[in-house]
Motif scaffolding. Structure first.
Motif, PDB file in Angstrom:
ATOM      1  N   THR D 130       0.865  -1.219   0.000  1.00  0.00           N
ATOM      2  CA  THR D 130       0.000   0.000   0.000  1.00  0.00           C
ATOM      3  C   THR D 130       0.889   1.253   0.000  1.00  0.00           C
ATOM      4  O   THR D 130       1.949   1.254   0.640  1.00  0.00           O
ATOM      5  CB  THR D 130      -0.858   0.057   1.285  1.00  0.00           C
ATOM      6  OG1 THR D 130       0.046   0.387   2.352  1.00  0.00           O
ATOM      7  CG2 THR D 130      -1.501  -1.253   1.571  1.00  0.00           C
ATOM      8  N   PRO D 131       0.447   2.263  -0.761  1.00  0.00           N
ATOM      9  CA  PRO D 131       1.246   3.504  -0.793  1.00  0.00           C
ATOM     10  C   PRO D 131       1.410   4.111   0.597  1.00  0.00           C
ATOM     11  O   PRO D 131       2.404   4.760   0.890  1.00  0.00           O
ATOM     12  CB  PRO D 131       0.453   4.435  -1.708  1.00  0.00           C
ATOM     13  CG  PRO D 131      -0.863   3.803  -1.930  1.00  0.00           C
ATOM     14  CD  PRO D 131      -0.744   2.364  -1.628  1.00  0.00           C
ATOM     15  N   ARG D 132       0.381   3.873   1.511  1.00  0.00           N
ATOM     16  CA  ARG D 132       0.487   4.482   2.843  1.00  0.00           C
ATOM     17  C   ARG D 132       1.818   4.121   3.489  1.00  0.00           C
ATOM     18  O   ARG D 132       2.467   4.956   4.119  1.00  0.00           O
ATOM     19  CB  ARG D 132      -0.642   3.934   3.759  1.00  0.00           C
ATOM     20  CG  ARG D 132      -2.033   4.364   3.332  1.00  0.00           C
ATOM     21  CD  ARG D 132      -2.420   5.704   3.904  1.00  0.00           C
ATOM     22  NE  ARG D 132      -3.834   5.974   3.633  1.00  0.00           N
ATOM     23  CZ  ARG D 132      -4.260   7.012   2.902  1.00  0.00           C
ATOM     24  NH1 ARG D 132      -3.383   7.847   2.388  1.00  0.00           N
ATOM     25  NH2 ARG D 132      -5.527   7.207   2.686  1.00  0.00           N
ATOM     26  N   GLN D 133       2.217   2.870   3.310  1.00  0.00           N
ATOM     27  CA  GLN D 133       3.399   2.426   4.063  1.00  0.00           C
ATOM     28  C   GLN D 133       4.656   2.487   3.204  1.00  0.00           C
ATOM     29  O   GLN D 133       5.695   2.003   3.617  1.00  0.00           O
ATOM     30  CB  GLN D 133       3.167   0.979   4.557  1.00  0.00           C
ATOM     31  CG  GLN D 133       2.022   0.896   5.546  1.00  0.00           C
ATOM     32  CD  GLN D 133       1.505  -0.529   5.703  1.00  0.00           C
ATOM     33  OE1 GLN D 133       2.073  -1.448   5.138  1.00  0.00           O
ATOM     34  NE2 GLN D 133       0.436  -0.688   6.452  1.00  0.00           N
ATOM     35  N   ASN D 135       7.756   4.387   0.997  1.00  0.00           N
ATOM     36  CA  ASN D 135       8.518   5.652   0.987  1.00  0.00           C
ATOM     37  C   ASN D 135       9.044   5.941  -0.412  1.00  0.00           C
ATOM     38  O   ASN D 135       9.272   7.100  -0.752  1.00  0.00           O
ATOM     39  CB  ASN D 135       9.739   5.545   1.928  1.00  0.00           C
ATOM     40  CG  ASN D 135       9.315   4.999   3.276  1.00  0.00           C
ATOM     41  OD1 ASN D 135       9.602   3.871   3.626  1.00  0.00           O
ATOM     42  ND2 ASN D 135       8.547   5.812   3.994  1.00  0.00           N
ATOM     43  N   ARG D 153      -2.078   9.741  -7.942  1.00  0.00           N
ATOM     44  CA  ARG D 153      -2.928   9.444  -6.778  1.00  0.00           C
ATOM     45  C   ARG D 153      -2.119   8.619  -5.766  1.00  0.00           C
ATOM     46  O   ARG D 153      -2.095   8.923  -4.560  1.00  0.00           O
ATOM     47  CB  ARG D 153      -4.175   8.687  -7.264  1.00  0.00           C
ATOM     48  CG  ARG D 153      -5.197   8.453  -6.135  1.00  0.00           C
ATOM     49  CD  ARG D 153      -6.438   7.754  -6.648  1.00  0.00           C
ATOM     50  NE  ARG D 153      -7.307   8.660  -7.400  1.00  0.00           N
ATOM     51  CZ  ARG D 153      -7.858   8.322  -8.581  1.00  0.00           C
ATOM     52  NH1 ARG D 153      -7.568   7.168  -9.137  1.00  0.00           N
ATOM     53  NH2 ARG D 153      -8.663   9.162  -9.197  1.00  0.00           N
ATOM     54  N   SER D 154      -1.384   7.591  -6.257  1.00  0.00           N
ATOM     55  CA  SER D 154      -0.614   6.761  -5.305  1.00  0.00           C
ATOM     56  C   SER D 154       0.466   7.587  -4.636  1.00  0.00           C
ATOM     57  O   SER D 154       0.676   7.516  -3.427  1.00  0.00           O
ATOM     58  CB  SER D 154       0.046   5.587  -6.075  1.00  0.00           C
ATOM     59  OG  SER D 154      -0.979   4.760  -6.555  1.00  0.00           O
ATOM     60  N   GLN D 157      -0.776   9.602  -1.937  1.00  0.00           N
ATOM     61  CA  GLN D 157      -1.196   8.859  -0.737  1.00  0.00           C
ATOM     62  C   GLN D 157      -0.013   8.405   0.101  1.00  0.00           C
ATOM     63  O   GLN D 157      -0.204   7.832   1.158  1.00  0.00           O
ATOM     64  CB  GLN D 157      -2.059   7.657  -1.168  1.00  0.00           C
ATOM     65  CG  GLN D 157      -3.493   8.090  -1.475  1.00  0.00           C
ATOM     66  CD  GLN D 157      -4.340   6.946  -2.023  1.00  0.00           C
ATOM     67  OE1 GLN D 157      -3.800   5.908  -2.398  1.00  0.00           O
ATOM     68  NE2 GLN D 157      -5.643   7.137  -2.047  1.00  0.00           N
ATOM     69  N   GLN D 159       3.433   8.939   2.453  1.00  0.00           N
ATOM     70  CA  GLN D 159       3.669   9.896   3.546  1.00  0.00           C
ATOM     71  C   GLN D 159       5.004  10.588   3.328  1.00  0.00           C
ATOM     72  O   GLN D 159       5.939  10.024   2.751  1.00  0.00           O
ATOM     73  CB  GLN D 159       3.681   9.139   4.900  1.00  0.00           C
ATOM     74  CG  GLN D 159       2.359   8.452   5.212  1.00  0.00           C
ATOM     75  CD  GLN D 159       1.155   9.375   5.010  1.00  0.00           C
ATOM     76  OE1 GLN D 159       1.181  10.515   5.483  1.00  0.00           O
ATOM     77  NE2 GLN D 159       0.171   8.932   4.256  1.00  0.00           N
ATOM     78  N   ASN D 160       5.081  11.842   3.740  1.00  0.00           N
ATOM     79  CA  ASN D 160       6.317  12.631   3.654  1.00  0.00           C
ATOM     80  C   ASN D 160       7.319  12.047   4.652  1.00  0.00           C
ATOM     81  O   ASN D 160       6.901  11.712   5.760  1.00  0.00           O
ATOM     82  CB  ASN D 160       5.948  14.068   4.055  1.00  0.00           C
ATOM     83  CG  ASN D 160       7.120  15.016   3.876  1.00  0.00           C
ATOM     84  OD1 ASN D 160       8.274  14.624   4.017  1.00  0.00           O
ATOM     85  ND2 ASN D 160       6.793  16.257   3.569  1.00  0.00           N
ATOM     86  N   TYR D 252      -5.656  17.139  -4.331  1.00  0.00           N
ATOM     87  CA  TYR D 252      -4.630  16.335  -3.640  1.00  0.00           C
ATOM     88  C   TYR D 252      -5.345  15.124  -3.045  1.00  0.00           C
ATOM     89  O   TYR D 252      -6.197  15.242  -2.155  1.00  0.00           O
ATOM     90  CB  TYR D 252      -3.930  17.154  -2.548  1.00  0.00           C
ATOM     91  CG  TYR D 252      -2.690  16.463  -2.012  1.00  0.00           C
ATOM     92  CD1 TYR D 252      -2.765  15.690  -0.852  1.00  0.00           C
ATOM     93  CD2 TYR D 252      -1.484  16.547  -2.679  1.00  0.00           C
ATOM     94  CE1 TYR D 252      -1.647  15.044  -0.360  1.00  0.00           C
ATOM     95  CE2 TYR D 252      -0.348  15.889  -2.192  1.00  0.00           C
ATOM     96  CZ  TYR D 252      -0.435  15.151  -1.039  1.00  0.00           C
ATOM     97  OH  TYR D 252       0.669  14.496  -0.556  1.00  0.00           O
ATOM     98  N   SER D 253      -5.058  13.913  -3.554  1.00  0.00           N
ATOM     99  CA  SER D 253      -5.747  12.717  -3.024  1.00  0.00           C
ATOM    100  C   SER D 253      -5.001  12.260  -1.783  1.00  0.00           C
ATOM    101  O   SER D 253      -3.954  11.613  -1.872  1.00  0.00           O
ATOM    102  CB  SER D 253      -5.688  11.595  -4.067  1.00  0.00           C
ATOM    103  OG  SER D 253      -5.953  12.154  -5.328  1.00  0.00           O
ATOM    104  N   TRP D 254      -5.552  12.594  -0.598  1.00  0.00           N
ATOM    105  CA  TRP D 254      -4.857  12.226   0.649  1.00  0.00           C
ATOM    106  C   TRP D 254      -4.751  10.721   0.790  1.00  0.00           C
ATOM    107  O   TRP D 254      -5.680  10.009   0.649  1.00  0.00           O
ATOM    108  CB  TRP D 254      -5.600  12.829   1.831  1.00  0.00           C
ATOM    109  CG  TRP D 254      -5.233  14.269   1.974  1.00  0.00           C
ATOM    110  CD1 TRP D 254      -5.863  15.330   1.404  1.00  0.00           C
ATOM    111  CD2 TRP D 254      -4.114  14.789   2.686  1.00  0.00           C
ATOM    112  NE1 TRP D 254      -5.194  16.486   1.733  1.00  0.00           N
ATOM    113  CE2 TRP D 254      -4.114  16.178   2.509  1.00  0.00           C
ATOM    114  CE3 TRP D 254      -3.102  14.201   3.435  1.00  0.00           C
ATOM    115  CZ2 TRP D 254      -3.139  17.008   3.079  1.00  0.00           C
ATOM    116  CZ3 TRP D 254      -2.149  15.042   3.994  1.00  0.00           C
ATOM    117  CH2 TRP D 254      -2.177  16.440   3.815  1.00  0.00           C
TER     118      TRP D 254
END
Lengths: 118, 1045, 301, 254
Positions: D130-133, D135, D153-154, D157, D159-160, D252-254
């Motif tokens: 998942t893009p959330r996790q 870098n 979009r990915s 999504q 995280q900085n 901006y797709s969070w």
């Protein structure tokens, strides 16, 4: 010998019942029922009969004193009177019904009156 | 005292007097008829009043100055007086009811009516059999006459059939009379009774003819086609007299004549009576026309009374109380229902929805139904109780079973009828209410309730109408006009004060149940403040249930226990029925509950071995051979209330379809009645053996299987309330399991479950109800994402599911801990496997409940939802507080109970001192768990807040959807068929076998009724042939009695 | 069981040891699994680095309160389970907070973390999270049954529910471990152990790549870090319960490390070999194979 | 910030055509013109609609506003003290989680990294579904406009701090698809790229070497693509919208 009246009575009852239960026409049924009624009345009277005794009318040749020894049992005859009266009443009612049903239905066939069932 | 003959010559005199009047003076004629009937009923009432004080001296009235064999004598005892009063009052009421018909028909109809009443009184009074025949014929002529006069096209056919049948009867009767006279020499019943054994030896056939003619007069089951047509087609007021008064009179005649035949004929009477009771009730199941149904019902009731007459030999002195109770209940109930049907235009049962917005008439309808079935306050209840006990004393179990089965059939179609009235979809237009008809109906209601009071006084068990809780419930009837909120305040106040009053009398076990029922009920009633309007019918029903519950827990003897049991059933039935689609479920509820209640009645009867007064304590000393059966019957009865598997199918529908604040009442409190009953049963009867099987083991298995299947079925529900309902079945299964362990901790666990289950189930039902009220649906997959809009409901459900699942910090874990300690010392271990499987399954449906409603995707139509109404939230928050307190200090509630259970199971109790609760096996200290978990949670939460300070709040579609944009909320909310894989694995266990079984039972009854009622073809001749066939059949069957075999 | 304040630093010490041991053990197990695939495998300290990186990430999003608290429930479940059960037998220092509750507390506290995690995943609004949770809960019902039966059998065998007494009863030679005195119970427990360790035969819950790692799909940065710490503690805490119940507990830390490693290897060896079961297969498998063992264990004890 | 290019070791420099491998420096500027008003017609499920709620209340639902968070990305400052930032950078370097999103033909090159021969796990590199996790977002090769839309979009999504690595020449100057109608020519205009690995699909060894370079950049703190994206967000968005015609998602797709 004295059982003839009783036997005819019962015979009449059976004939009456047979007639009532097989005839389709209401008037015939009413007639059959009256026969059955007369049969019953005959039985009623026949039960009271005691051989060799006279009718229960107290007059000069049957004084009250030895009435109980020489007359037959009077009570069934009294009962028969009311029974006959009641039989007349019911037959009159049945005829009234037959009349009303005929006006309404135009036919006297008992098997036509079947809307009230189950 | 006015001479009893006045009744006869007064009515006859006025009948002839009417003949003299001019035809157009109809009002005057009607006035005279009313006057005479009023005087006659006055005479009868004075006689009843006089004889009630000194019942010994019944009066013999000689006619024609001579003693019996040569004259007709009439007797006026207390029974005759009561029957006369009933006949005359029904006559008077019906004439008032018939006001406009009589004015239309003219004075001839009035005369015939008067003759009809006179003939009925004659039958009751006369002691001479020929005189009996005359009066019977008069009844026939009067009936046929009235039917003829009533210009109703359909009734002409019925009238003619009636006449044909009565001809056959009169033939039989006359022949019977004359031969009896011929042998005994007298027409008087008392003389013949004197020589009855001689009579039976010489000419049994004569007595048989006499007896069977009178029996046919009672319209017994197979031979009564002609009677049903009369009931269906005649004017309802007239059918009322026919069913109530004429029925009573002919029953009286049979009772008198049976004295001649002696005791050997009683079984024949019972046989015919029971046959008609069951047969007519069975046929009534398939009826759609209301008056024909009432006809069947009256045939059934008269059959029951005939059966009671048939049991005269063993009923002894309470015979009159029983027969009188059932007879008067039947008469007033049936007459009332016939009069009610006079108000309804159509003849379909569904047409009765015209009564729906007439609360008073609805109350009348319900009183008449309760009267007929014999529900608590009414005389039928006392009568049935004594009857069953005395029959059990004489060891006539088969007869009891038949009577109870018939009574259950009767409850089925009567309550189905009531359900139709309230819940049928298309409503007939409002019923017209002419004054004189409504007055008659209300007088019948007053008569019904005064009979209830009278029978309460007469019965030896203490008058139910004196019970304060019941009176408090009845107090709400006149208050129906007030707005709901005031009534709610009154109800809550009543409950709480009653608890405070009763508090000192309770022992710890009763205290636990009392605390749940009374203050607990008041707490749930808080949620009722959210309704506006008057809520007609809610408060009497709710308080009737509470009355039943509060009397149940303090019941000393089996009678009050049973009375309380039935009143709480009735109260809860009306509560369930209030739901929109709840009619079928309320129907199955009442049938299961009353079926269970009848089983308990049989159980108590067997236990008491015949004497109706039976203290509960002596359940311990029940005879050895009958004790297991008593245990089974009582346990089955009580398990219908805790919805154990097998008798559970009523619960899901009843709880799901009930109103928002009724579901918690049912699930939180009503189920506990069954548990309390089982407690009492196990306290007094302990372990029972039946054919070597220990019955408590059977209970163990039932509890375990209910827990497993309840949980399993709850998983697959789409409707939130059904899910909670099935969960209640499972939790009750747990409690039953704990009880059946028969050791100290098992019982403690059951009690802990009682308290726990009440708190969290009421909370969950209230929150789900609040959500359903706001979203307008109970289907879980339609909701979703409501956590932000309804936070308080979410907190309540969250705390609820943590408590239900038994996760440590909350009180559910306490229940599980005690459960584990209990099974450690249990000696029968196999059902543990099922209970262990049932445990984790609870998680599934609990998570499904909270996920599909509060988490996941918020639907478009729910974006503007407000929080649930305040009054529904308030009780939930109180419950959350209760759960917290109960989690922290379980000792508060359980310490005393633990000590109380010590005197049943002395070993391995718990000791409570200090923070830790230790048992013989392990220890548990709720406070330290709460602190430890709290501290850990707080520190980690603080650590996350510190580390994750700037979290960006995102909305519902900001999810990682494989780099795509979610389509719509409905398609992204995973809720429908939530546990599909699990269904593949264990779905086979949730086949609706039990539902199918009960459906086939009901179906078979209906189809058999549908099939066999074709017996009445409608043809007069076939009826006559059936009648003769019946006579011959009875003759052959009872030949055993004839020849003294 | 009075509450002494000294217990808090002692339990923190246990926690510190176990966290570090957990991270290293996970890395070691991953390396062994890699070496089985003839890969070099991750460095031993890789878990530390991943955790620091996740704690160090600058942004994070939140779907709501429950989502925010999901990982907190999860980690407090892991930590609580570890602290409620005594790790080292006989030492006051390492009996942690086991005065609060006995074996049943441990048995039921396992669900605390699962429930919290499920609620958090549910709040994320992601359908895969919900599917993952539904699979996980469905599987846990069947997996928990043999373990509950085994625990019940052991409790019956030793006539007690307190963990320290059970461990005490198994001291002396290794022959009187429950492994040898009641092998059926241990067999059932170990089969259910496979089910609860999210290893291949039964990892349909996380099912990497299929429903992208199931419930934790929406979790990232510091939430994920919390979960990683839990992934270090929770298996160890569960294995401590298994060790105490079935393998004679640990008298000292070296024995503790060895025993935990060996128990962990059981699930690893099975995991490396078998493909992934569907939920209904795993439920059926448990009911057919593991439950009879449990029933026998209860019956013969 | 100069871009380090990495030559493919297999070829010696002589054989290479004398093409200037350093594309002109692209400086993100302030956005020239406001982005053109959305021309396309929104799909049915995104159109504004009114829905009747329970109890008859009318609810206005504007999907793009109600379902999506519309906050723009913000520049995330580094940790307060340098030591902490260095530690974090070291940790970020040592544990690079790549997003499992193979956008182009280069994705096949990443598979061998999971195999025993190349084994990227040794360097703390791991693939996350998942893009959330994740870098690191590896754009492996040509990027059609449709894939760009999903890639954006990915990327958004993730995280900085997040990094983008472009493989092959297609991401640098369009490569062999330089005149194709539907691919983007310079990845730099649409996503902030930290590192390019040249080679018409660089071999796994090249990838590993590239990742080592990336590690050095991260450790040196130069890989601040996320902040650059946030800083010049409008410029990037304008470029993206100019290319992606059917723009039916929030900015901006969070």
């Amino acid at each position: 010998m004295e059982h003839i009246a009783l036997a005819t009575g019962f015979l009449l009852i059976l004939i009456g019942l047979y007639g009532a239960l097989t005839q389709r026409d209401i008037l015939r049924m009413i007639v059959a029922f009256t026969i059955a009624n007369t049969g019953v009345n005959l039985v009623l009277v026949a039960v009271g009969y005691i051989r060799g005794r006279s009718a229960p009318i107290i007059n000069d040749n049957l004084p009250a004193a030895e009435a109980t020894a020489r007359m037959i049992d009077p009570l069934p005859q009294a009962l028969v009177l009311t029974a006959i009266v009641i039989g007349v009443g019911i037959t009159a009612l049945m005829l009234a019904y037959a009349y009303k049903l005929y006006i309404l239905r135009g036919s006297l066939d008992i098997s036509k009156i079947k809307e009230l069932k189950w | 005292m006015v001479d009893a003959l006045a009744i006869i010559y007064l009515t006859l005199g006025t009948a002839f007097l009417l003949g003299l009047l001019r035809d157009e003076w109809r009002i005057l004629a009607y006035g005279i008829t009313l006057l005479s009937l009023a005087m006659v009923s006055g005479i009868a009432s004075t006689w009843v009043w006089h004889l009630a004080d000194n019942p010994a001296e019944s009066v013999e009235i000689m006619t024609a100055g001579a003693s019996p064999p040569f004259a007709i004598n009439l007797r006026m005892g207390l029974a005759e007086a009561a029957a006369l009063m009933l006949a005359t009052l029904t006559g008077l009421a019906s004439t008032i009811f018939l006001k406009d018909t009589l004015l239309r028909l003219g004075r001839r109809a009035m005369a015939v009516l008067l003759v009809f009443i006179m003939a009925i009184c004659g039958i009751i009074l006369t002691r001479d059999i020929f005189n009996l025949f005359v009066f019977f014929e008069l009844v026939v002529i009067a009936t046929a006459g009235l039917v003829l006069l009533s210009h109703n096209e359909r009734s002409l056919g019925a009238g003619f059939k009636y006449l044909m049948a009565s001809q056959v009867v009169s033939i039989l009767l006359l022949v019977g009379i004359i031969f009896n006279y011929h042998v005994s020499g007298s027409l008087n019943i008392d003389d013949m009774a004197g020589m009855s054994d001689m009579l039976i030896q010489t000419t049994p056939l004569a007595f048989f003819l006499l007896f069977i003619a009178l029996i046919v007069e009672l319209k017994p089951f197979p031979a009564n086609g002609w009677a049903l047509d009369i009931y269906e087609s005649a004017h309802p007021a007239f059918s009322a007299i026919l069913s109530a008064a004429a029925g009573t009179a002919s029953l009286f005649a049979v009772d008198k004549v049976l004295a001649i035949g002696g005791d050997s004929w009683l079984p024949v009477a019972t046989g015919i009576g029971v046959l008609s009771f069951i047969g007519a009730n069975l046929f009534a199941l398939a009826q759609t026309s209301d008056r024909r149904l009432l006809g069947y019902s009256s045939v059934a009731q008269i059959g029951l009374i005939l059966a009671i007459i048939g049991q005269r030999d063993i009923l002894g002195d309470s015979y009159w109380l029983i027969a009188g109770g059932v007879l008067l209940a039947h008469a007033v109930g049936k007459a009332g229902l016939f009069w009610l049907s006079g108000l309804i235009a159509e003849r379909e049962l569904t047409a009765w929805t015209a009564l729906r917005d007439r609360p008073l008439l609805l109350f009348a309808f319900i009183s008449f139904i309760a009267l007929l079935i014999g529900l608590p306050p009414f005389p039928g209840f006392y009568a049935k109780w004594e009857l069953i006990h005395l029959l059990a004393g004489a060891d006539r179990i088969a007869l009891i079973v038949l009577i109870l089965f018939g009574a259950l059939l009767e409850t089925a179609y009567l309550f189905r009828w009531f359900g139709l009235i309230l819940k049928h979809d298309e409503v007939a237009e409002k019923a017209p209410c002419p004054i004189q008809k409504v007055v008659v109906i209300y007088s019948a209601v007053v008569a019904a309730w005064s009979l209830a009071y009278l029978w309460g006084e007469l019965s030896v068990f203490g008058n139910l109408m004196h019970a304060i809780p019941l009176l408090f419930a009845l107090l709400f009837l006149p208050l129906e006009g007030l707005p709901a909120r005031i009534k709610n305040v009154l109800a809550i106040g009543g409950l709480v004060t009653w608890f405070i009053l009763q508090y000192p009398l309770y022992d710890p076990l009763q205290l636990i149940f009392g605390a749940i029922i009374l203050p607990g009920g008041a707490l749930i009633l808080l949620a009722s403040f959210h309704n506006q309007g008057r809520r007609i019918g809610f408060y009497p029903a709710a308080l009737w249930m509470f009355a039943g519950l509060s009397m149940l827990i303090v019941a000393e003897d089996s009678f009050t226990f049973f009375a309380a049991w039935e009143s709480l059933t009735i109260g809860s039935y009306f509560l369930i029925l209030r739901g929109k689609h709840s009619q079928p479920h309320a129907q199955s509820y009442i049938l299961f509950s009353l079926g269970g209640a009848f089983l308990m009645l049989l159980g108590f009867a067997l236990a008491s071995a015949g004497n109706p007064l039976f203290p509960l304590e002596s359940l311990t000393t029940v005879a050895e051979d009958v004790a297991p059966w008593v245990f089974i019957l009582l346990a089955l009865g009580m398990m219908t209330k805790t919805a154990a598997i097998g008798v559970h199918i009523w619960l899901p529908g009843a709880h799901a379809e009930a109103e928002t604040d009724v579901s918690p009442l049912l699930s939180g409190i009503l189920l506990k009645a069954g548990l309390f009953g089982l407690f009492i049963l196990l306290i007094y009867m302990g372990r029972q053996q039946l054919y070597g099987i220990d019955l408590t083991h059977v209970l163990l298995w039932v509890g375990a299987i209910s827990a497993l299947l309840g949980n399993l079925m709850a998983i697959y529900q789409e409707d939130a309330k059904r899910l909670l309902a099935y969960s209640s079945i499972a939790q009750m299964g747990y409690a039953l399991f704990g009880l059946a362990l028969m050791n100290h901790l098992g019982w403690l666990m059951a009690l802990m479950f009682v308290v726990n289950h009440y708190i969290y189930k009421s909370m969950l039902f209230l929150s789900v109800g609040g959500v359903a009220k706001r979203t307008g649906t109970k289907e879980m997959y339609r909701m979703g994402g409501l956590i932000t809009l309804m936070p308080l409901s979410f907190i309540a459900v969250l705390i609820g599911i943590i408590a239900v699942s038994g996760v440590p910090p909350l009180s559910g874990f306490g229940g599980r801990w005690i459960f584990y300690n209990a099974i450690m010392s249990a000696e029968y271990r196999l059902p543990m496997v099922i209970i262990f499987l049932a445990g984790p399954i609870a998680f599934l449906y609990l998570f499904r409940l909270i996920h599909t409603i509060f988490l996941g995707q918020l639907k478009d139509e729910h974006r503007k939802l407000k929080e649930a109404p305040f009054w529904i939230i308030l009780p939930q928050m109180i419950y959350v507080a209760c759960l917290m307190v109960f989690a922290l200090a379980p000792g508060l509630a359980l310490r005393h109970v633990d000590a109380y259970i010590d005197n049943f199971f002395p070993r391995n109790g718990l000791n409570w001192e200090g923070l830790t609760i230790t048992s013989t096996y392990g220890y548990w200290s709720p406070v330290s768990i709460m602190i430890v978990v709290g501290v850990i949670f707080a520190t980690l939460f603080a650590w996350l807040v510190f580390v994750n300070r700037r979290a960006q709040k995102v909305k519902q579609f900001n999810i990682v959807f494989a780099a795509e944009r979610p389509y719509r909320p409905e398609t992204t909310h995973f809720a429908w068929n939530f546990f599909a894989p699990y269904r593949k694995a264990l779905g086979f266990m949730t086949q609706p076998l039990v539902t199918r079984f009960w459906a086939t039972v009901a179906e078979s009854l209906h189809t058999s009724a549908e099939l066999f009622r074709r017996l009445y073809t409608g043809d007069g001749q076939t009826y006559a042939i059936q009648l003769l066939g019946f006579v011959v059949a009875v003759y052959l069957l009872s030949s055993g009695v004839f020849y003294g075999v | 069981m009075g509450f002494e304040w000294i217990k808090i630093p002692y339990s923190l010490l246990t926690l510190f040891i176990v966290v570090n041991y957990g991270l290293l053990l996970n890395a070691l197990i991953a390396k062994i699994a890699a070496r089985v695939g003839r890969r070099h495998g991750i460095p031993i300290w890789q878990n530390y680095v991943d955790m620091i990186k996740n704690y160090g990430l600058r942004t994070s999003i939140t779907h709501g309160v429950m989502f925010y608290m999901g990982p907190v429930f999860r980690l407090s479940g892991g930590v609580g389970l570890l602290l409620f059960v005594p790790t080292i037998y006989g030492s006051v220092m390492f009996s942690n907070l086991s005065f609060a509750g006995d074996l049943i507390l441990a048995l039921y506290f396992v669900f605390f973390g699962t429930l919290g995690m499920a609620l958090g995943a549910g709040e994320s609004g992601h359908p895969y999270a919900a599917i993952g949770v539904s699979r996980g809960l469905a599987q846990v019902t069947a997996a928990e049954l043999p373990f509950a039966l085994a625990v019940f059998a052991v409790a019956l065998q030793y006539e007690t529910l307190s963990v320290t007494e059970i461990v005490a009863a198994q001291q002396g030679s290794y022959l009187n471990w429950t492994l040898f005195t009641n092998p059926f119970a241990v067999a059932a427990a170990m089969l259910s152990f496979l089910g609860s360790m999210m290893r291949p035969p039964f990892d349909v819950v996380l099912a990497p790549q299929e429903i992208p790692i199931g419930p934790p799909t929406e979790y990232h940065s510091s939430y994920l870090a919390l979960m990683q710490t839990n992934r270090a503690i929770f298996p160890i805490a569960k294995m401590v319960v298994y060790m105490n119940l079935f393998f004679g507990g640990a008298v000292s830390w070296p024995i503790f490390f060895v025993k935990i490693f060996l128990i962990y290897m059981v699930s690893v060896l099975v995991g490396v070999v078998f493909p992934r079961f569907h939920v209904e297969h795993s439920v059926r498998w448990f009911l057919i194979w593991a439950v009879p063992l449990g029933v026998i264990a209860v019956a013969i004890v | 910030m100069d871009k380090k290019t990495h030559k493919d070791p297999a070829k010696t420099s002589a054989e290479l055509p004398s093409v200037d491998l350093n594309p002109p420096e692209v400086q993100p500027q302030k956005p020239p013109a406001p982005p053109a008003e959305r021309t396309i017609e929104l799909p049915e499920e995104l159109r504004k609609r009114t829905v009747k709620g329970p109890g008859g209340v009318e609810i206005e639902v504007e999907p793009l506003r109600d379902y999506y968070c519309e906050a723009p990305p913000t520049v995330m400052p580094a940790a307060y003290s340098k030591i902490v930032e260095d530690l974090f950078n070291w940790a970020r370097a040592e544990s690079i989680w790549i997003l499992g999103f193979g956008t182009g033909c280069g994705a096949i090159e990443m598979r061998p990294l999971m195999t025993p021969r190349y084994d990227a796990y040794r360097y703390g590199i791991q693939w996350r579904p998942t893009p959330r996790q994740a870098n690191l977002f590896v754009i492996s090769g040509y990027l059609s406009v449709k894939t760009l839309k999903r890639a954006i979009r990915s990327y958004e999504q993730m995280q900085n701090p997040k990094y983008v690595v472009g493989l092959g020449s297609c991401t640098i100057n369009g490569g062999m698809y330089w005149d194709s109608y539907n691919t983007i020519k310079r990845l730099d205009e649409y996503l902030p790229v930290d590192l390019y690995i040249t080679g018409c699909m660089p071999r796994p060894e090249a990838l590993l070497a590239g990742f080592m370079d990336l590690k050095r950049m991260i450790r040196a703190g130069e890989a601040e693509g996320a902040n650059k994206y946030a800083e010049y967000f409008d410029w990037y968005k304008a470029n993206q919208k100019r290319v992606i015609k059917d723009w039916d998602m929030p900015d901006y797709s969070w």
